[in-house]
Design a protein around this motif. Structure first.
Motif, short mmCIF file in Angstrom:
data_model
loop_
_atom_site.label_atom_id
_atom_site.label_comp_id
_atom_site.label_asym_id
_atom_site.label_seq_id
_atom_site.Cartn_x
_atom_site.Cartn_y
_atom_site.Cartn_z
N PHE A 211 16.50 10.08 5.42
CA PHE A 211 17.15 10.62 6.62
C PHE A 211 17.88 9.49 7.36
O PHE A 211 17.70 8.31 7.03
CB PHE A 211 16.10 11.27 7.53
N THR A 212 18.68 9.87 8.36
CA THR A 212 19.37 8.83 9.14
C THR A 212 19.29 9.14 10.64
O THR A 212 19.25 10.31 11.04
CB THR A 212 20.87 8.72 8.76
N MET A 213 19.26 8.07 11.40
CA MET A 213 19.33 8.19 12.87
C MET A 213 20.19 7.05 13.39
O MET A 213 20.00 5.90 13.01
CB MET A 213 17.93 8.00 13.47
N GLY A 214 21.12 7.40 14.25
CA GLY A 214 21.96 6.35 14.85
C GLY A 214 22.52 6.87 16.15
O GLY A 214 21.86 7.62 16.86
N LEU A 215 23.75 6.52 16.43
CA LEU A 215 24.38 7.02 17.65
C LEU A 215 24.70 8.50 17.47
O LEU A 215 25.02 8.94 16.37
CB LEU A 215 25.67 6.27 17.93
N SER A 216 24.63 9.24 18.56
CA SER A 216 25.03 10.66 18.51
C SER A 216 26.54 10.73 18.33
O SER A 216 27.27 9.80 18.68
CB SER A 216 24.67 11.35 19.83
N ASN A 217 26.97 11.89 17.82
CA ASN A 217 28.39 12.05 17.54
C ASN A 217 29.16 12.39 18.83
O ASN A 217 29.66 13.50 19.01
CB ASN A 217 28.57 13.15 16.49
N LYS A 218 29.20 11.43 19.74
CA LYS A 218 29.91 11.62 21.01
C LYS A 218 30.30 10.25 21.57
O LYS A 218 29.76 9.22 21.13
CB LYS A 218 29.01 12.36 22.02
N GLY B 110 0.82 -1.22 0.00
CA GLY B 110 0.00 0.00 0.00
C GLY B 110 0.85 1.26 0.00
O GLY B 110 2.07 1.21 0.11
N LYS B 111 0.20 2.40 -0.14
CA LYS B 111 0.91 3.68 -0.18
C LYS B 111 1.19 4.16 1.25
O LYS B 111 0.29 4.28 2.06
CB LYS B 111 0.06 4.69 -0.95
N LYS B 112 2.46 4.39 1.52
CA LYS B 112 2.87 4.79 2.86
C LYS B 112 3.18 6.29 2.90
O LYS B 112 3.59 6.90 1.91
CB LYS B 112 4.13 4.03 3.29
N ASP B 113 2.99 6.84 4.10
CA ASP B 113 3.42 8.23 4.29
C ASP B 113 4.95 8.28 4.42
O ASP B 113 5.60 9.15 3.87
CB ASP B 113 2.80 8.80 5.57
N PHE B 114 5.47 7.30 5.13
CA PHE B 114 6.89 7.33 5.46
C PHE B 114 7.38 5.89 5.69
O PHE B 114 6.61 5.03 6.13
CB PHE B 114 7.09 8.16 6.75
N VAL B 115 8.67 5.66 5.38
CA VAL B 115 9.20 4.29 5.50
C VAL B 115 10.39 4.27 6.46
O VAL B 115 11.32 5.08 6.34
CB VAL B 115 9.66 3.75 4.12
N ILE B 116 10.34 3.34 7.41
CA ILE B 116 11.48 3.16 8.34
C ILE B 116 12.32 1.98 7.84
O ILE B 116 11.80 0.88 7.64
CB ILE B 116 11.00 2.90 9.78
N ILE B 117 13.60 2.26 7.62
CA ILE B 117 14.52 1.24 7.10
C ILE B 117 15.50 0.95 8.25
O ILE B 117 16.31 1.82 8.61
CB ILE B 117 15.27 1.79 5.86
N SER C 207 25.78 6.30 4.11
CA SER C 207 26.13 5.77 2.79
C SER C 207 24.92 5.11 2.12
O SER C 207 24.65 5.34 0.93
CB SER C 207 27.27 4.76 2.96
N ILE C 208 24.20 4.31 2.89
CA ILE C 208 23.00 3.66 2.33
C ILE C 208 21.94 4.72 2.00
O ILE C 208 21.25 4.63 0.98
CB ILE C 208 22.44 2.60 3.31
N ALA C 209 21.83 5.73 2.85
CA ALA C 209 20.85 6.81 2.59
C ALA C 209 21.15 7.47 1.25
O ALA C 209 20.23 7.74 0.46
CB ALA C 209 20.92 7.83 3.71
N ILE D 85 13.61 6.90 6.56
CA ILE D 85 14.72 7.13 7.50
C ILE D 85 15.43 5.81 7.76
O ILE D 85 14.79 4.75 7.88
CB ILE D 85 14.21 7.75 8.82
N ILE D 86 16.76 5.86 7.82
CA ILE D 86 17.54 4.67 8.15
C ILE D 86 17.90 4.73 9.63
O ILE D 86 18.38 5.76 10.12
CB ILE D 86 18.81 4.59 7.30
N LEU D 87 17.64 3.65 10.34
CA LEU D 87 18.00 3.55 11.76
C LEU D 87 19.17 2.60 11.92
O LEU D 87 19.18 1.53 11.32
CB LEU D 87 16.82 3.01 12.58
N ASP D 88 20.13 3.01 12.72
CA ASP D 88 21.31 2.14 12.92
C ASP D 88 21.76 2.19 14.37
O ASP D 88 21.46 3.15 15.10
CB ASP D 88 22.44 2.59 11.98
N ASP D 89 22.53 1.18 14.74
CA ASP D 89 23.09 1.07 16.09
C ASP D 89 24.56 1.48 16.10
O ASP D 89 25.30 1.23 17.03
CB ASP D 89 22.94 -0.39 16.56
N ASP D 90 25.00 2.10 14.99
CA ASP D 90 26.37 2.59 14.86
C ASP D 90 26.27 4.10 14.62
O ASP D 90 25.18 4.63 14.43
CB ASP D 90 27.04 1.87 13.66
#
Lengths: 302, 280
Positions: free
Chosen positions: A267-274, A181-188, A253-255, A240-245
């Motif tokens: 978009f991407t979300m993962g660990l903060s830059n700290k 179906g047609k999605k508003d947004f996709v979580i990868i 890169s995948i984005a 949005i791409i979610l990662d544990d790194d």
């Protein structure tokens, strides 16, 4: 009920040692816990090889074993230990087939974990391996995925970096994509974030958004079905791409790849830059359900 | 030491020496366009070991080496034509199809495994191969590589597992041009002993090297063999004209027979290089 991922890995390892006469290398394998219960209680005579605590040398010793066509499994108990364990795997094992036509296949079990364990032991570090040629990166989170990856390795002659996560070891469920179906947004989602992605989807759908889910098993080479790509293309707001790194690696890169393939904003979300500290106030954890929901809503609304 | 055996070793050394002097010449003339690491001056180590291990003991070991390994390859029976092709950039004839260069020589025929370019990695990798295969294994390293931390970790593990492995430190006292005494105050044969393996220091005379034959591949052993590098660390050039040359010394001791061998290889190796150059 089916088996947990923990039991599945243990069974695969036992088969590798007993029936395939392979070897498993690592540090403190036979210690209390048997690496989160993923190893059978076997010893050196069975092929379970305790290495010394010399991390860099140990990566080389496993590489040498792989040169002898043994298809060794190398257990790295915390992914951050790869900074010292990976050098000869990425510089020799991964390149040997290309340079000398001498395959050197190693099955590297890199195990992720986080929460109050500091900057080295915490989180996944699969991006460390990403830029080097000659190896494959996968992140199985379910029993069937793990079996498929092991079988693929046994038929292959390349290095596999298997990004595991202790948080998935109790899992018995096969995680499915939702791309119909047609999605508003996709979580990868990659690695342990796949479980948070499911929870975030449920919350977002309660708020009236149509959310797709794409599970990433094959990171390198990056594998995504045409139907999944179509789902992103047909989405209203991209994904949005979610990662544990850290995001400055595999997820960005995948984005970029997906952005070119779908012409949608990814978009991407993962660990903060700290660096991660030990206290919960200064820890660095992968995105949780609440953070994912907040981010997705902000993307959609802006 | 029996003269016949000494001549046999000299024969291998002569092949290596003339190979390297030709490589020197063609590197100087820029006909070799890649970095080369010449082993002239150190050839009696490989020539002696190959004669003892291959010819006398009839053992075909796994071989792990790094840069400056032309003599290792040639002494243990590697094809001279393939190495010339590799250095001259003849893609089709080289063993590695141009991927290996001078520093990463690979030959399935002689069980010689390639090197990744990071000094000393051949030590843990060789230890792992030996542990898994249980085959006699010989690992060459330089005195500088021996200082890599992972080399020491691998030596310790090889000793713990009592592997049939022979570690050879080709000790020319130099890391590029930095002398050993500037870099460290310890010796590799002492380190080996502290790991509870046999460790000895000796010079590169064939009559010295052969003394340790009885220990080969029975248990882990390290030989720190003091030697001399005739040419620069990389490329064609000389650090000094005052360097002791084992080759000339042996030739003098062995007399006419050695001179005859020297002449033979001078001519045959030169012809081989010229034949390859014609194809370029």
């Amino acid at each position: 009920m089916g088996k947990t991922l923990r039991e599945t890995i243990k069974e695969i390892i036992k088969n590798h040692l007993k029936n395939k006469k392979g070897k498993v290398f690592g540090q403190c394998l036979t210690a209390v816990g048997w690496v989160g219960g993923t190893l059978p209680e076997l010893y050196e005579k069975d092929g379970m090889i305790e290495l010394s605590m010399a991390d860099v040398a140990s990566g080389g010793i496993v590489t040498g074993s792989a040169l002898m066509n043994e298809k060794p499994i190398y257990v790295i108990r915390y992914q951050g230990f790869n900074w010292y364990n990976a050098p000869m795997i990425v510089n020799y094992a991964a390149k040997s087939k290309e340079i000398w036509n001498a395959p050197c296949p190693v099955f590297v079990r890199g195990i992720g974990m986080e929460g109050g364990i500091g900057p080295v032991a915490g989180s996944s570090h699969h991006s460390l391996y990403y830029r080097m040629p000659g190896l494959k990166i996968v992140s199985p989170m379910t029993p069937n995925e793990y079996k498929k990856i092991y079988n693929s390795f046994m038929k292959d002659d390349e290095v596999y970096y298997v990004s595991e996560h202790r948080g998935s070891f109790n899992n018995k469920i096969e995680l499915k994509n939702d791309i119909k179906g047609k999605k508003d947004f996709v979580i990868i989602a990659i690695s342990i974030t796949r479980f948070e992605a499911i929870k975030a989807k449920e919350l977002l759908e309660k708020k009236g958004f149509k959310i797709g889910i794409i599970n990433i098993l094959w990171i390198k080479p990056f594998k995504i079905s045409k139907a999944s790509l179509k789902c992103i293309i047909n989405s209203k707001f991209g994904g949005i791409i979610l990662d544990d790194d850290y995001v400055d690696g595999i997820s960005n890169s995948i984005a970029n790849k997906l952005n070119h393939l779908t012409n949608k904003k990814i978009f991407t979300m993962g660990l903060s830059n700290k660096s991660a500290g030990f206290h919960k106030k200064v820890d660095n954890l992968p995105p949780d359900t609440k953070q994912i929901v907040k981010k997705v809503i902000s993307i959609i609304k802006n | 030491m029996h003269k016949k055996l000494r001549i046999k070793i000299f024969e291998k050394a002569s092949l290596c020496r003339h190979f390297e002097t030709n490589a020197y010449k063609f590197s100087e003339k820029k006909l070799i366009k890649i970095p080369i690491y010449l082993s002239a001056g150190q050839e009696f180590i490989s020539a002696s070991l190959a004669t003892i291990i291959n010819d006398i003991c009839k053992i075909k070991p796994l071989i792990f080496a790094q840069h400056r390994c032309h003599s290792t390859y040639l002494s243990f029976g590697g094809k001279i034509d393939n190495l010339i092709a590799e250095l001259l950039g003849n893609y089709k004839l080289s063993n590695t199809k141009g991927m290996g260069g001078s520093a990463s020589i690979y030959s399935k025929k002689i069980n010689m495994f390639g090197h990744d370019g990071h000094m000393g990695t051949q030590v843990p990798i060789g230890v792992g191969a030996c542990f898994t295969s249980k085959k006699p294994t010989i690992v060459f390293m330089g005195d500088a590589s021996a200082e890599e931390d992972y080399v020491l970790g691998a030596l310790g593990w090889a000793a713990t597992k009592k592997l049939p492995i022979l570690f050879i430190v080709e000790d020319n006292n130099l890391s590029i041009l930095t002398e050993k005494k500037v870099r460290r105050n310890w010796n590799m044969h002492d380190v080996a002993k502290s790991f509870k393996m046999k460790g000895y220091e000796l010079n590169d005379s064939p009559s010295e090297i052969i003394k340790y034959q009885k220990f080969f591949f029975k248990e882990p052993m390290l030989l720190n063999i003091n030697t001399n590098r005739m040419f620069w660390h990389s490329g064609a050039g000389k650090d000094s004209d005052q360097i002791f040359d084992r080759y000339l010394n042996e030739k003098k001791i062995l007399g006419k027979e050695a001179e005859k061998i020297d002449k033979k290889f001078n001519s045959t190796i030169k012809k081989k290089w010229e034949k390859h150059l014609e194809k370029l």
